[in-house]
Design a protein around this motif. Structure first.
Motif, mmCIF file in Angstrom:
data_model
loop_
_atom_site.group_PDB
_atom_site.id
_atom_site.type_symbol
_atom_site.label_atom_id
_atom_site.label_comp_id
_atom_site.label_asym_id
_atom_site.label_seq_id
_atom_site.Cartn_x
_atom_site.Cartn_y
_atom_site.Cartn_z
ATOM 1 N N GLU A 40 0.834 -1.200 0.000
ATOM 2 C CA GLU A 40 0.000 0.000 0.000
ATOM 3 C C GLU A 40 0.872 1.254 0.000
ATOM 4 O O GLU A 40 1.889 1.318 0.704
ATOM 5 N N GLU A 41 0.456 2.246 -0.792
ATOM 6 C CA GLU A 41 1.115 3.549 -0.738
ATOM 7 C C GLU A 41 0.416 4.384 0.341
ATOM 8 O O GLU A 41 -0.817 4.480 0.357
ATOM 9 N N VAL A 42 1.210 4.937 1.259
ATOM 10 C CA VAL A 42 0.646 5.682 2.382
ATOM 11 C C VAL A 42 1.215 7.089 2.410
ATOM 12 O O VAL A 42 2.294 7.370 1.874
ATOM 13 N N ASN A 43 0.479 7.997 3.045
ATOM 14 C CA ASN A 43 0.978 9.364 3.214
ATOM 15 C C ASN A 43 1.782 9.467 4.505
ATOM 16 O O ASN A 43 2.017 8.471 5.179
ATOM 17 N N ASN A 44 2.186 10.711 4.840
ATOM 18 C CA ASN A 44 3.041 10.882 6.020
ATOM 19 C C ASN A 44 2.311 10.581 7.331
ATOM 20 O O ASN A 44 2.943 10.459 8.372
ATOM 21 N N ARG A 45 0.995 10.439 7.279
ATOM 22 C CA ARG A 45 0.233 10.085 8.476
ATOM 23 C C ARG A 45 -0.092 8.593 8.540
ATOM 24 O O ARG A 45 -0.776 8.145 9.458
ATOM 25 N N GLY A 46 0.409 7.842 7.552
ATOM 26 C CA GLY A 46 0.176 6.410 7.544
ATOM 27 C C GLY A 46 -1.147 5.997 6.937
ATOM 28 O O GLY A 46 -1.492 4.818 6.986
ATOM 29 N N ARG A 47 -1.880 6.948 6.357
ATOM 30 C CA ARG A 47 -3.173 6.622 5.758
ATOM 31 C C ARG A 47 -2.962 6.067 4.354
ATOM 32 O O ARG A 47 -2.147 6.571 3.591
ATOM 33 N N THR A 48 -3.702 5.038 4.035
ATOM 34 C CA THR A 48 -3.557 4.393 2.731
ATOM 35 C C THR A 48 -4.072 5.291 1.614
ATOM 36 O O THR A 48 -5.184 5.820 1.676
ATOM 37 N N ILE A 49 -3.228 5.448 0.585
ATOM 38 C CA ILE A 49 -3.617 6.236 -0.592
ATOM 39 C C ILE A 49 -4.122 5.307 -1.688
ATOM 40 O O ILE A 49 -5.164 5.535 -2.287
ATOM 41 N N ARG A 50 -3.384 4.245 -1.916
ATOM 42 C CA ARG A 50 -3.806 3.269 -2.922
ATOM 43 C C ARG A 50 -3.056 1.966 -2.697
ATOM 44 O O ARG A 50 -2.024 1.917 -2.036
ATOM 45 N N VAL A 51 -3.597 0.891 -3.273
ATOM 46 C CA VAL A 51 -2.957 -0.415 -3.223
ATOM 47 C C VAL A 51 -2.127 -0.583 -4.489
ATOM 48 O O VAL A 51 -2.646 -0.506 -5.602
ATOM 49 N N LEU A 52 -0.830 -0.810 -4.287
ATOM 50 C CA LEU A 52 0.066 -0.930 -5.434
ATOM 51 C C LEU A 52 0.149 -2.361 -5.961
ATOM 52 O O LEU A 52 0.252 -2.583 -7.163
ATOM 53 N N LYS A 53 0.117 -3.309 -5.040
ATOM 54 C CA LYS A 53 0.299 -4.702 -5.441
ATOM 55 C C LYS A 53 -0.380 -5.611 -4.432
ATOM 56 O O LYS A 53 -0.382 -5.328 -3.246
ATOM 57 N N SER A 54 -0.925 -6.719 -4.908
ATOM 58 C CA SER A 54 -1.577 -7.675 -4.011
ATOM 59 C C SER A 54 -1.168 -9.088 -4.392
ATOM 60 O O SER A 54 -1.200 -9.454 -5.573
ATOM 61 N N GLU A 55 -0.763 -9.858 -3.384
ATOM 62 C CA GLU A 55 -0.428 -11.265 -3.603
ATOM 63 C C GLU A 55 -1.265 -12.097 -2.642
ATOM 64 O O GLU A 55 -1.124 -11.985 -1.422
ATOM 65 N N ALA A 56 -2.146 -12.909 -3.191
ATOM 66 C CA ALA A 56 -3.070 -13.691 -2.366
ATOM 67 C C ALA A 56 -2.315 -14.768 -1.591
ATOM 68 O O ALA A 56 -1.339 -15.338 -2.083
#
Length: 617
Positions: free
Chosen positions: A229-245
C-alpha cells in the motif's frame, strides 16, 4: 618653521605576499569543503542510491501481510472434524496505546471484560512485540461490535478485526487426537525465529499446540500473502500498489472413523481410561479416545487462567492423553507374547505342562506367588494357560527365561519405546531389564522382579497405543507398521503412508503364531464372543495398582478407588483376516474380563456389524 614629520613607507611586497597566502588558504578551504560536499553527493546519489531509495519506498510503501486460511481436517469418510468459522475480535496495537491499564479500565465500561480477562491481557504483554497486535477479547457479539464502533474514537490503537478461527464441531470427542490451535506465545516465537520461519506467521496469531494440529502444522498453515500500500506521512492508505493472495493450508484426511470414535467415547462416559483401535493392515488408527476429555474450542480463543487451572488441577487429569501418555502395567494382556517367546526359544513346547495348586515358589524360597484363582487350575499347558490366564504357568516361564531374554523378545513388538505415531505427546513406557534397573535405581535385579514381569506387572509399563500396536503385530503374524493418523493430503483417494511398514518379526517356527492366536480365539468365544456372528480373538488382564501382602486377600471395597485394579483387554476381528485390533484400559474398575471385556465386544460389534447386522468380510 614647520616641525619635521615622520614619513612611513608601505611595504607593498609584504602585503601582497600576505594577501596571497590568505587567498590560497581560503581557496583551499573552499575547495576542500566543495570536495567534501561533492563526495557526500557522490555517496548519496551513486554509492547509496539503492539503499536510500529503499528507505524512501519503505516510508511511502507499507507491506501488509495477509494470513492464509488454515487447512481443514476430515475423517476417513470425509466427515469434517476441524473447520474455520468467521469471528470478530478486539485487537490492540500496544505501541499506539499510551496508558494500557487506563485504557482497559475505560474499555470494560463498553465491552464486558472481567478482572481475570484484564489480568490475562496484562500477563500477555510481557515479552509481546509492541508493534504486533494483541487480542483483548475474542468472539465479540454483533451488539458488542456496534457498541465499540460508536466509541472507537476514544481508543486509539484499538480496533475490531474480522477473521477466521478454528472450530471443532465435535468438541471434546477428538481432543486428544486432533489437539488444538492457540495463540502464539513467547516460546512459540522463539522456536519460529530459531527455525527462521517467523515471517511465515507475520499475519497469524495462532499455531498448532497439540495433536494432529501441531504435528502437521506446516501442512495445515499455508503460505501468507501480502498487500503493498502507498501511504501518506500520516500512515493513511492512498492506494494499493500490489496484491499477492495467500496460499491456503492443505486439507488433510485422517484414518479415524468418526462413528467408531463416538462409540468409544460413549463406552467410556463417566470412566477414566482409554480405547485405541487400529487397522492392522496398514497401521491406520481407527479410534483413539482418552477419558475424561475437554473442549479444545476454549483454547482456540484463549482460555482464562481460572478455567485452565481447574483443568490442570483436576484429579481426573483430563489434559493427559491416556492413550499415548498413560503408563499402565499391561498385566495378562502380555501373556500371549510371553507364550510365543517360550515356544520360540523352546523353553516350553505345546505339550509342556505345569501343575498349578494356586501358588508358585522360587526354588529354595518360602514366599508364595499366588494365582488369581486361589485353588489353582491344576495341570495346564501353553494353550490352556492363555485361555484360563494361569499366572503360575507364566511365573514358571519367566523364571526359566530371565528378564533380559524377555526384554529382548518384547522389544520388536514396540514395548519400551515410542511407537512413532504422528503426534508428539507420547511416552515410551518401560520394558525392564537388569541394565535398566541398574541405570534407573542403581540397584541389582532380583529374581522376584522377574516373576512379576512374567504376568505383566512390576516395573513393566506400557501405553494403550503400545499395547494395541503390539496386538496388531500379533494378529498380523509378525507384520509390523508404524501406527498413524494421516491417510492423505488434499484428496481422500490415496493413502500417503507407504513407508510406514517395518521389518517383520520372523519366527523360527511360524506355527507358533497359530498356537497363540488359537488360544486367544478360544478365550474370546468361551466368554464375551460366544454368540458373535463373527470370529474374534481376545485376552483380558487385571493390573494391580499397589502390591498386596503375601497372605492378604484383595478386596476392592476396602481400598480407595484410585488404588483399585485397572481392567485391560486386547482383541481383534475377524480372526481369519483381522481388520480391526483394539486395546482397552479402564482405570480402577476392577476385574478385566468383567469390565473391559464388554467394552471390547461393543467396539467390535460397532465396526463389524454395520452393514445391516452382517459381519464385515
Amino acid at each position: 618653521m614647520t616641525p619635521n614629520k615622520r614619513i612611513t613607507m608601505n611595504d607593498h611586497v609584504a602585503e601582497a605576499s600576505l594577501f596571497k597566502r590568505r587567498a590560497i588558504f581560503t581557496f583551499i578551504c573552499v575547495f576542500s569543503l566543495l570536495g567534501v560536499l561533492l563526495g557526500n553527493l557522490y555517496h548519496l546519489q551513486i554509492l547509496s542510491f539503492q539503499d536510500y531509495t529503499t528507505r524512501s519506498n519503505d516510508n511511502r510503501i507499507r507491506v501488509v501481510p495477509i494470513a492464509p486460511n488454515r487447512g481443514l481436517i476430515y475423517d476417513r469418510h470425509g466427515v469434517l472434524l476441524a473447520e474455520n468459522q468467521p469471528f470478530y475480535s478486539l485487537e490492540m496495537l500496544p505501541e499506539k496505546v499510551k496508558d494500557i491499564p487506563a485504557m482497559l479500565n475505560q474499555l470494560k465500561q463498553i465491552v464486558p471484560l472481567t478482572d481475570d480477562d484484564i489480568d490475562d491481557i496484562t500477563a500477555s504483554l510481557k515479552g509481546h512485540r509492541r508493534f504486533k497486535p494483541l487480542t483483548i477479547k475474542n468472539r465479540l457479539t454483533e451488539d458488542e461490535v456496534a457498541q465499540f464502533s460508536v466509541n472507537q474514537y476514544r481508543f486509539p490503537g484499538v480496533s475490531v478485526e474480522a477473521g477466521l478461527k478454528r472450530y471443532y464441531p465435535y468438541s471434546s470427542l477428538l481432543t486428544h487426537a486432533l489437539g488444538y490451535v492457540g495463540r502464539i506465545n513467547q516460546r512459540d516465537q522463539a522456536k519460529l525465529e530459531r527455525e527462521n520461519e517467523w515471517k511465515q506467521y507475520a499475519a497469524t496469531n495462532d499455531i498448532g499446540k497439540q495433536g494432529i494440529e501441531r504435528y502437521y502444522e506446516r501442512t495445515l498453515h499455508g503460505e501468507p500473502g501480502h498487500l503493498e500500500e502507498e501511504v501518506n506521512n500520516r500512515g493513511r492508505t492512498i492506494r494499493v500498489l500490489k496484491s499477492e493472495a495467500p496460499e491456503p493450508g492443505k486439507d488433510i484426511y485422517l484414518t479415524l472413523d468418526l462413528k467408531l470414535q463416538q462409540k468409544a467415547m460413549q463406552l467410556l462416559e463417566g470412566k477414566r481410561g482409554s480405547i485405541v483401535a487400529i487397522d492392522p493392515r496398514d497401521g491406520g488408527i481407527l479410534a483413539m479416545v482418552s477419558s475424561p476429555s475437554y473442549d479444545p474450542n476454549k483454547f482456540v480463543h484463549g482460555i482464562s487462567s481460572k478455567a485452565y487451572n481447574k483443568l490442570l488441577n483436576s484429579k481426573s487429569r483430563p489434559l493427559i492423553n491416556r492413550a499415548t501418555q498413560g503408563q499402565y502395567a499391561p498385566a495378562s494382556t502380555v501373556k500371549p507374547f510371553l507364550a510365543l517367546m517360550g515356544l520360540e526359544h523352546k523353553t516350553v513346547t505345546p505339550q509342556t505342562r505345569v501343575w498349578d495348586p494356586g501358588y508358585w515358589q522360587i526354588p529354595g524360597v518360602e514366599r508364595k506367588y499366588r494365582d488369581w484363582k486361589r485353588w489353582g487350575h491344576g495341570w495346564v499347558d501353553v494353550h490352556s494357560a492363555i485361555v484360563e490366564s494361569c499366572d503360575i504357568y507364566f511365573y514358571n516361564l519367566a523364571y526359566k527365561s530371565g528378564v533380559d531374554s524377555i526384554a529382548k523378545f518384547m522389544g520388536p513388538f514396540g514395548f519400551g519405546e515410542t511407537t512413532g505415531v504422528d503426534i508428539t505427546e507420547e511416552s515410551p513406557g518401560i520394558l525392564p531389564s537388569k541394565g535398566w534397573k541398574r541405570a534407573r535405581y542403581n540397584q541389582p535385579w532380583y529374581i522376584g522382579d522377574t516373576i512379576s514381569v512374567g504376568i505383566g506387572q512390576g516395573y513393566w509399563t506400557a501405553t494403550p497405543l503400545q499395547i494395541a500396536n503390539a496386538a496388531a503385530t500379533l494378529a498380523n503374524r509378525g507384520k509390523r507398521f508404524i501406527p498413524h493418523f494421516l491417510k492423505s493430503v488434499t484428496t481422500n483417494s490415496t493413502n500417503e503412508n507407504p513407508d510406514n511398514e517395518l521389518a517383520p518379526i520372523v519366527l523360527k517356527d511360524p506355527n507358533n503364531w497359530n498356537i497363540v492366536s488359537e488360544a486367544m480365539r478360544e478365550a474370546a468365544h468361551k466368554s464375551r464372543f460366544k454368540d458373535a456372528p463373527y470370529t474374534a480373538a481376545m485376552k483380558t488382564g487385571t493390573a494391580q495398582v499397589f502390591s498386596v501382602a503375601e497372605d492378604t486377600r484383595y478386596n476392592a471395597k476396602t481400598v480407595d478407588e484410585h488404588l483399585r485394579d485397572n481392567a485391560l483387554v486386547i482383541a481383534y476381528a475377524p480372526y481369519e483376516n483381522p481388520k480391526i485390533v483394539l486395546s482397552v484400559v479402564l482405570e480402577n474398575v476392577g476385574w478385566g474380563s468383567k469390565n473391559a471385556g464388554p467394552v471390547a465386544r461393543a467396539m467390535l460389534d460397532e465396526y463389524m456389524l454395520r452393514d445391516n447386522g452382517k459381519a464385515v468380510k
